[in-house]
Design a protein around this motif. Sequence first.
Motif, PDB file in Angstrom:
ATOM      1  N   LEU A  89     -40.954 -11.744  18.237  1.00 51.07           N
ATOM      2  CA  LEU A  89     -41.785 -11.315  17.121  1.00 51.07           C
ATOM      3  C   LEU A  89     -43.230 -11.352  17.583  1.00 51.07           C
ATOM      4  CD1 LEU A  89     -42.245 -10.596  14.110  1.00 51.07           C
ATOM      5  CD2 LEU A  89     -42.637 -13.036  13.759  1.00 51.07           C
ATOM      6  N   ILE A  90     -43.939 -10.234  17.427  1.00 53.90           N
ATOM      7  CA  ILE A  90     -45.357 -10.155  17.764  1.00 53.90           C
ATOM      8  C   ILE A  90     -46.113  -9.998  16.453  1.00 53.90           C
ATOM      9  CG2 ILE A  90     -47.136  -8.854  19.000  1.00 53.90           C
ATOM     10  CD1 ILE A  90     -44.918  -7.972  20.952  1.00 53.90           C
ATOM     11  N   HIS A  91     -47.060 -10.910  16.205  1.00 53.04           N
ATOM     12  CA  HIS A  91     -47.774 -10.830  14.934  1.00 53.04           C
ATOM     13  C   HIS A  91     -49.268 -11.007  15.106  1.00 53.04           C
ATOM     14  CE1 HIS A  91     -49.151 -14.882  13.686  1.00 53.04           C
ATOM     15  NE2 HIS A  91     -48.156 -15.344  14.430  1.00 53.04           N
ATOM     16  N   CYS A  92     -49.981 -10.539  14.080  1.00 48.14           N
ATOM     17  CA  CYS A  92     -51.437 -10.689  13.982  1.00 48.14           C
ATOM     18  C   CYS A  92     -51.747 -10.933  12.509  1.00 48.14           C
ATOM     19  CB  CYS A  92     -52.151  -9.465  14.555  1.00 48.14           C
ATOM     20  SG  CYS A  92     -51.707  -7.906  13.764  1.00 48.14           S
ATOM     21  N   ASP A  93     -52.885 -10.479  12.032  1.00 44.88           N
ATOM     22  CA  ASP A  93     -53.203 -10.732  10.626  1.00 44.88           C
ATOM     23  C   ASP A  93     -52.555  -9.729   9.681  1.00 44.88           C
ATOM     24  OD1 ASP A  93     -54.869  -8.725  11.601  1.00 44.88           O
ATOM     25  OD2 ASP A  93     -56.518  -9.249  10.274  1.00 44.88           O
ATOM     26  N   ASN A  94     -52.500  -8.454  10.058  1.00 47.11           N
ATOM     27  CA  ASN A  94     -51.977  -7.430   9.159  1.00 47.11           C
ATOM     28  C   ASN A  94     -50.991  -6.477   9.834  1.00 47.11           C
ATOM     29  OD1 ASN A  94     -53.618  -5.893  10.751  1.00 47.11           O
ATOM     30  ND2 ASN A  94     -55.162  -5.517   9.191  1.00 47.11           N
ATOM     31  N   SER A  95     -50.566  -6.772  11.002  1.00 45.27           N
ATOM     32  CA  SER A  95     -49.591  -6.054  11.845  1.00 45.27           C
ATOM     33  C   SER A  95     -50.152  -4.822  12.542  1.00 45.27           C
ATOM     34  CB  SER A  95     -48.301  -5.710  11.088  1.00 45.27           C
ATOM     35  OG  SER A  95     -48.460  -4.629  10.225  1.00 45.27           O
ATOM     36  N   ILE A  96     -51.428  -4.513  12.374  1.00 39.22           N
ATOM     37  CA  ILE A  96     -51.985  -3.337  13.048  1.00 39.22           C
ATOM     38  C   ILE A  96     -52.137  -3.583  14.545  1.00 39.22           C
ATOM     39  CG2 ILE A  96     -53.996  -1.808  13.216  1.00 39.22           C
ATOM     40  CD1 ILE A  96     -54.263  -2.076  10.175  1.00 39.22           C
ATOM     41  N   ARG A  97     -52.715  -4.722  14.941  1.00 34.59           N
ATOM     42  CA  ARG A  97     -52.806  -5.041  16.382  1.00 34.59           C
ATOM     43  C   ARG A  97     -51.415  -5.135  16.989  1.00 34.59           C
ATOM     44  NH1 ARG A  97     -56.444 -10.285  16.298  1.00 34.59           N
ATOM     45  NH2 ARG A  97     -55.887 -10.064  14.121  1.00 34.59           N
ATOM     46  N   SER A  98     -50.507  -5.765  16.246  1.00 32.46           N
ATOM     47  CA  SER A  98     -49.128  -5.906  16.741  1.00 32.46           C
ATOM     48  C   SER A  98     -48.503  -4.541  17.001  1.00 32.46           C
ATOM     49  CB  SER A  98     -48.280  -6.669  15.722  1.00 32.46           C
ATOM     50  OG  SER A  98     -48.831  -7.914  15.434  1.00 32.46           O
ATOM     51  N   ALA A  99     -48.686  -3.622  16.061  1.00 28.43           N
ATOM     52  CA  ALA A  99     -48.137  -2.277  16.219  1.00 28.43           C
ATOM     53  C   ALA A  99     -48.751  -1.572  17.425  1.00 28.43           C
ATOM     54  CB  ALA A  99     -48.378  -1.460  14.947  1.00 28.43           C
ATOM     55  N   ALA A 100     -50.068  -1.711  17.606  1.00 29.06           N
ATOM     56  CA  ALA A 100     -50.737  -1.083  18.747  1.00 29.06           C
ATOM     57  C   ALA A 100     -50.194  -1.628  20.063  1.00 29.06           C
ATOM     58  CB  ALA A 100     -52.250  -1.301  18.666  1.00 29.06           C
ATOM     59  N   ILE A 101     -50.073  -2.943  20.157  1.00 23.39           N
ATOM     60  CA  ILE A 101     -49.579  -3.571  21.384  1.00 23.39           C
ATOM     61  C   ILE A 101     -48.140  -3.152  21.672  1.00 23.39           C
ATOM     62  CG2 ILE A 101     -48.916  -5.796  22.410  1.00 23.39           C
ATOM     63  CD1 ILE A 101     -51.977  -5.190  22.504  1.00 23.39           C
ATOM     64  N   VAL A 102     -47.288  -3.152  20.660  1.00 18.14           N
ATOM     65  CA  VAL A 102     -45.884  -2.763  20.862  1.00 18.14           C
ATOM     66  C   VAL A 102     -45.790  -1.290  21.247  1.00 18.14           C
ATOM     67  CG1 VAL A 102     -43.663  -2.437  19.694  1.00 18.14           C
ATOM     68  CG2 VAL A 102     -44.883  -4.605  19.477  1.00 18.14           C
ATOM     69  N   PHE A 103     -46.577  -0.437  20.602  1.00 20.22           N
ATOM     70  CA  PHE A 103     -46.571   0.984  20.955  1.00 20.22           C
ATOM     71  C   PHE A 103     -46.972   1.173  22.415  1.00 20.22           C
ATOM     72  CE2 PHE A 103     -48.280   5.180  21.486  1.00 20.22           C
ATOM     73  CZ  PHE A 103     -47.432   5.989  20.752  1.00 20.22           C
ATOM     74  N   LEU A 104     -48.054   0.516  22.821  1.00 23.26           N
ATOM     75  CA  LEU A 104     -48.508   0.631  24.213  1.00 23.26           C
ATOM     76  C   LEU A 104     -47.458   0.072  25.177  1.00 23.26           C
ATOM     77  CD1 LEU A 104     -52.258  -0.333  23.746  1.00 23.26           C
ATOM     78  CD2 LEU A 104     -51.392   1.887  24.527  1.00 23.26           C
ATOM     79  N   TYR A 105     -46.864  -1.059  24.835  1.00 22.42           N
ATOM     80  CA  TYR A 105     -45.832  -1.671  25.683  1.00 22.42           C
ATOM     81  C   TYR A 105     -44.663  -0.696  25.895  1.00 22.42           C
ATOM     82  CZ  TYR A 105     -41.985  -4.727  27.067  1.00 22.42           C
ATOM     83  OH  TYR A 105     -40.918  -5.289  27.720  1.00 22.42           O
ATOM     84  N   ILE A 106     -44.154  -0.146  24.791  1.00 18.73           N
ATOM     85  CA  ILE A 106     -43.013   0.761  24.884  1.00 18.73           C
ATOM     86  C   ILE A 106     -43.393   2.026  25.657  1.00 18.73           C
ATOM     87  CG2 ILE A 106     -41.479   2.257  23.533  1.00 18.73           C
ATOM     88  CD1 ILE A 106     -41.492  -0.022  21.394  1.00 18.73           C
ATOM     89  N   ALA A 107     -44.570   2.564  25.402  1.00 16.04           N
ATOM     90  CA  ALA A 107     -45.008   3.778  26.107  1.00 16.04           C
ATOM     91  C   ALA A 107     -45.103   3.537  27.609  1.00 16.04           C
ATOM     92  CB  ALA A 107     -46.355   4.242  25.551  1.00 16.04           C
TER      93      ALA A 107
END
Length: 127
Positions: A89-107
Amino acid sequence: MNIVRKINDELSIAGQITLNQLQQIADEGYKSVLNLRLANETGLLANEQEKTELLGLYYVNLQTQAENINHQGMIEIYQLITKLPKPTLIHCDNSIRSAAIVFLYIAIKQGIGFEKALQKVISLGLI
């Protein structure tokens, strides 16, 4: 309470998680938590590392600001996520940073260049 969103079998994202959510993710078989929040942010879960580890989960706090995500930093984050026990589980305050990091990781994992992936993340408004 923030929603935990499963991205794939290895990664999920969330905003700031609660103690109840920590228990739920442990019960669901998660193995690790990556917290992207900075120490000076408001609304942090007190003693998150201790509480996470008491539930048998691996914990890392990698303080990350969205505006500071760059190629070198993402290589380090990529290597860290690769090594973390899954599911994570990757989390931050509102999931926006988490989404960016996961998107970049997968890409990056799929062979898309960092710059192209970063431009997509920016166009999606994630950073």
